[in-house]
Write a protein that holds these residues in place. Sequence first.
Motif, short mmCIF file in Angstrom:
data_model
loop_
_atom_site.label_atom_id
_atom_site.label_comp_id
_atom_site.label_asym_id
_atom_site.label_seq_id
_atom_site.Cartn_x
_atom_site.Cartn_y
_atom_site.Cartn_z
N THR A 137 2.47 10.78 2.60
CA THR A 137 2.33 9.39 3.06
C THR A 137 3.46 8.49 2.60
OG1 THR A 137 0.99 8.83 1.13
CG2 THR A 137 -0.19 9.52 3.13
N THR A 138 4.32 8.93 1.68
CA THR A 138 5.42 8.10 1.19
C THR A 138 6.71 8.88 1.19
OG1 THR A 138 5.04 8.71 -1.11
CG2 THR A 138 3.94 6.73 -0.33
N VAL A 139 7.82 8.16 1.23
CA VAL A 139 9.15 8.77 1.13
C VAL A 139 9.51 8.74 -0.36
CG1 VAL A 139 11.54 8.69 1.90
CG2 VAL A 139 9.73 7.86 3.39
N VAL A 140 9.25 9.82 -1.05
CA VAL A 140 9.42 9.88 -2.49
C VAL A 140 10.91 9.86 -2.83
CG1 VAL A 140 8.94 11.22 -4.57
CG2 VAL A 140 7.27 11.17 -2.72
N GLY A 141 11.30 8.93 -3.71
CA GLY A 141 12.68 8.84 -4.16
C GLY A 141 13.54 7.93 -3.33
N ALA A 142 13.01 7.25 -2.33
CA ALA A 142 13.81 6.38 -1.47
C ALA A 142 13.90 4.96 -2.03
CB ALA A 142 13.23 6.34 -0.06
N ASN A 143 13.14 4.64 -3.06
CA ASN A 143 13.16 3.31 -3.64
C ASN A 143 14.44 3.13 -4.45
OD1 ASN A 143 12.43 0.79 -4.64
ND2 ASN A 143 11.47 1.72 -6.43
N ILE A 144 15.16 2.03 -4.20
CA ILE A 144 16.37 1.76 -4.96
C ILE A 144 16.22 0.54 -5.85
CG2 ILE A 144 17.90 2.83 -3.27
CD1 ILE A 144 18.55 -0.02 -2.28
N LEU A 145 15.10 -0.13 -5.76
CA LEU A 145 14.85 -1.32 -6.55
C LEU A 145 14.12 -0.98 -7.84
CD1 LEU A 145 13.71 -3.66 -3.65
CD2 LEU A 145 15.98 -3.47 -4.65
N LYS A 146 14.39 -1.75 -8.87
CA LYS A 146 13.78 -1.49 -10.16
C LYS A 146 12.27 -1.69 -10.13
CE LYS A 146 15.60 -2.26 -14.69
NZ LYS A 146 16.36 -3.14 -15.56
N ASP A 147 11.83 -2.76 -9.52
CA ASP A 147 10.40 -3.07 -9.49
C ASP A 147 9.74 -2.69 -8.18
OD1 ASP A 147 10.62 -4.18 -12.02
OD2 ASP A 147 11.16 -6.15 -11.24
N GLY A 148 10.44 -2.05 -7.28
CA GLY A 148 9.91 -1.72 -5.97
C GLY A 148 9.09 -0.45 -5.98
N ALA A 149 8.53 -0.15 -4.83
CA ALA A 149 7.74 1.07 -4.65
C ALA A 149 8.36 1.88 -3.52
CB ALA A 149 6.30 0.72 -4.31
N ASP A 150 8.06 3.17 -3.49
CA ASP A 150 8.56 4.03 -2.42
C ASP A 150 7.97 3.58 -1.09
OD1 ASP A 150 10.15 5.65 -4.02
OD2 ASP A 150 8.48 6.97 -4.52
N PRO A 151 8.78 3.58 -0.01
CA PRO A 151 8.26 3.12 1.29
C PRO A 151 7.25 4.11 1.88
CG PRO A 151 10.51 3.91 1.51
CD PRO A 151 10.19 3.91 0.05
N LYS A 152 6.31 3.57 2.60
CA LYS A 152 5.29 4.38 3.26
C LYS A 152 5.83 4.94 4.56
CE LYS A 152 2.00 3.26 0.35
NZ LYS A 152 1.61 4.19 -0.66
N ILE A 153 5.37 6.13 4.94
CA ILE A 153 5.75 6.74 6.21
C ILE A 153 4.89 6.13 7.30
CG2 ILE A 153 5.83 8.87 7.53
CD1 ILE A 153 6.37 10.34 4.92
N MET A 154 5.53 5.59 8.34
CA MET A 154 4.82 4.94 9.44
C MET A 154 4.71 5.90 10.62
SD MET A 154 6.57 1.16 9.27
CE MET A 154 8.22 1.72 9.62
#
Length: 131
Positions: free
Chosen positions: A57-74
Amino acid sequence: MALNHIRSVRSFIIAKEAVGVGHRRFAAGASKAKKGSKGAASDAPKASILSKEVKSTTVVGANILKDGADPKIMPDSEYPDWLWHLLDKRPALSELRRKNIETLPYEDLKRFVKLDNRARIKENNAVKAKN
């Protein structure tokens, strides 16, 4: 007196070798890896701690922000149309040269001009290099 001088030079050389001054040290030769149980444990592949549900359900490791979360797969309908054509094969220069330039679509014409210019630049550079 000469004997004392030789001893001092000899001790200087030994100290220089101990410190490593004047000698090249390479990663492979500087310290050899020890064989044993320590190396075997770190060489084994590690199992993923993420569940299959999170991976699907998520793109693991695609987050580049310190406080962000991995984006969800749409769903596919949420993505733009051009995204699905990024990996389509585009014609090569030799194939474009065989076609009539006047009937080429705009995108293929742009590609032809770009590839033709690149080929002429390479040819001119090769001629200049020979002279």
